[in-house]
Design a protein around this motif. Structure first.
Motif, PDB file in Angstrom:
ATOM      1  N   ALA A 151      -0.145  29.841  35.108  1.00 32.28           N
ATOM      2  CA  ALA A 151       0.615  30.902  36.461  1.00 32.28           C
ATOM      3  C   ALA A 151       1.303  30.435  36.985  1.00 32.28           C
ATOM      4  O   ALA A 151       2.520  30.859  37.707  1.00 32.28           O
ATOM      5  CB  ALA A 151      -1.189  30.581  37.551  1.00 32.28           C
TER       6      ALA A 151
ATOM      7  N   TYR B 157      -4.838  28.052  32.442  1.00 30.82           N
ATOM      8  CA  TYR B 157      -4.418  28.991  33.023  1.00 30.82           C
ATOM      9  C   TYR B 157      -3.623  28.650  34.363  1.00 30.82           C
ATOM     10  O   TYR B 157      -2.833  29.310  35.102  1.00 30.82           O
ATOM     11  CB  TYR B 157      -6.090  29.658  34.120  1.00 30.82           C
ATOM     12  CG  TYR B 157      -6.787  29.647  34.161  1.00 30.82           C
ATOM     13  CD1 TYR B 157      -6.836  28.438  35.666  1.00 30.82           C
ATOM     14  CD2 TYR B 157      -7.728  28.537  33.589  1.00 30.82           C
ATOM     15  CE1 TYR B 157      -7.861  28.115  36.408  1.00 30.82           C
ATOM     16  CE2 TYR B 157      -8.678  27.761  34.392  1.00 30.82           C
ATOM     17  CZ  TYR B 157      -8.815  27.321  35.339  1.00 30.82           C
ATOM     18  OH  TYR B 157      -9.762  27.123  35.846  1.00 30.82           O
TER      19      TYR B 157
ATOM     20  N   PRO C 154      -7.387  28.527  26.708  1.00 30.92           N
ATOM     21  CA  PRO C 154      -7.777  28.883  28.159  1.00 30.92           C
ATOM     22  C   PRO C 154      -7.739  28.315  29.258  1.00 30.92           C
ATOM     23  O   PRO C 154      -7.902  29.177  30.152  1.00 30.92           O
ATOM     24  CB  PRO C 154      -9.484  29.341  26.996  1.00 30.92           C
ATOM     25  CG  PRO C 154      -9.642  28.696  25.511  1.00 30.92           C
ATOM     26  CD  PRO C 154      -8.194  28.015  25.000  1.00 30.92           C
ATOM     27  N   GLU C 155      -8.746  27.250  29.239  1.00 33.72           N
ATOM     28  CA  GLU C 155      -8.185  26.301  30.857  1.00 33.72           C
ATOM     29  C   GLU C 155      -6.822  26.230  30.838  1.00 33.72           C
ATOM     30  O   GLU C 155      -6.223  25.118  31.840  1.00 33.72           O
ATOM     31  CB  GLU C 155      -8.683  24.892  29.838  1.00 33.72           C
ATOM     32  CG  GLU C 155     -10.566  24.749  30.058  1.00 33.72           C
ATOM     33  CD  GLU C 155     -10.865  25.909  31.126  1.00 33.72           C
ATOM     34  OE1 GLU C 155     -11.134  25.044  32.070  1.00 33.72           O
ATOM     35  OE2 GLU C 155     -12.153  26.495  30.631  1.00 33.72           O
TER      36      GLU C 155
ATOM     37  N   MET D  88       1.223  33.216  27.125  1.00 37.91           N
ATOM     38  CA  MET D  88       0.413  33.604  27.681  1.00 37.91           C
ATOM     39  C   MET D  88      -0.775  35.136  26.926  1.00 37.91           C
ATOM     40  O   MET D  88      -1.893  34.783  26.519  1.00 37.91           O
ATOM     41  CB  MET D  88       0.667  34.526  29.121  1.00 37.91           C
ATOM     42  CG  MET D  88      -0.388  34.720  30.387  1.00 37.91           C
ATOM     43  SD  MET D  88      -0.451  35.310  31.728  1.00 37.91           S
ATOM     44  CE  MET D  88       0.504  36.726  31.370  1.00 37.91           C
TER      45      MET D  88
END
Length: 286
Positions: free
Chosen positions: A264, A260, A257-258, A245
């Motif tokens: 998570a 996330y 970057p997309e 990350m």
């Protein structure tokens, strides 16, 4: 003394005062019993005076008592309009009751369906892990991640009921401390744990087969070893996912970057599995 009741009037108006005074005046007027009746001198000696007796048909004194009906609190309360006297208020009350009842039944049915249709949990996990275009699409990615979190929390609660509250609290505290320590270590260390991706993947399959074996062999030391191996493996997974990350100098840190939601999800699963194995260790130790 005779009592005469007339039509009822209200005592609060003050009219009864006149009647009381009138009755008192009649009481003060007494018949003159000492009056002598004499005749003229030519008619002979005077007659002996006698007290006159009242006629039996005439009342000596008449008192008028007027009684008025006063309204009681119960009578006055019947004249006050209740809160549901308006039909619109009653309709609004009924709508609110049925709306709350519908929400309660839907939530209850959703919780029951989680335990009846538990494969939905794995379907959502598969979609988030394998369908990259869906987990990048807003708001579908947030909705799927929220559903997955709710389902995971319910299943985790079902597992926690087999332990007492003290064990769950100890496991929660230990997981929080381990997660914080490993995260700080992963960010600052020069070791690259992303190189262990293949090794950890193979170790995860070994742990899975080991868990299936424990279904048939209920040995204490085998269960303790299983919980210890699971704690170590998912601790290393947490180190690797945190380094992926944060990126930087690590070998495997090419997340988009997309991604996330995907990042998570990985860290969340690491923490949840770490909690389950620590909880199992504490339960076996006690």
């Amino acid at each position: 003394m005779n009592l005469e009741v007339s039509e009822p009037i209200d005592f609060s108006s003050g009219d009864h005062l006149h009647l009381v005074r009138k009755a008192a005046d009649k009481e003060n007027v007494q018949p003159k019993s000492d009056q002598h009746y004499t005749s003229s001198g030519s008619e002979g000696p005077a007659q002996t005076p006698r007290n006159p007796q009242p006629k039996t048909g005439e009342p000596a004194s008449v008192y008028v008592i007027q009684i008025s009906d006063e309204s009681t609190p119960e009578d006055s309360s019947t004249n006050v309009r209740g809160p549901f006297s308006d039909a619109s208020v009653r309709r609004g009350f009924i709508r609110k009751v049925f709306l709350l009842l519908t929400v309660q039944l839907l939530v209850t049915g959703a919780i029951i369906s989680v335990f009846l249709f538990w494969p939905v949990f794995f379907v959502i996990l598969f979609v988030l892990a394998c369908c990259g275009h869906i987990r990048r699409q807003v708001p579908a990615n947030y909705i799927l991640l929220g559903l997955f979190t709710i389902l995971q929390g319910l299943l985790l609660g079902a597992v926690s009921v087999f332990y007492n509250a003290e064990e769950v609290l100890w496991a929660t505290g230990a997981t929080a401390l381990v997660t914080l320590a490993l995260t700080l270590f992963a960010v600052q260390t020069k070791w690259d744990f992303t190189l262990l991706n293949g090794v950890l993947f193979a170790s995860l399959f070994i742990l899975l087969f080991y868990g299936v074996l424990l279904i048939f062999i209920r040995a204490y030391w085998l269960q303790l070893l299983y919980a210890g191996l699971g704690t170590v493996i998912f601790s290393l997974y947490l180190l690797m996912d945190v380094q992926m990350m944060v990126g930087g100098r690590h070998h495997h840190s090419d997340l988009d970057p997309e991604e996330y939601v995907f990042a998570a999800l990985n860290i969340y699963l690491d923490i949840i599995n770490l909690f389950l194995f620590i909880l199992q260790l504490i339960g076996l130790a006690r």
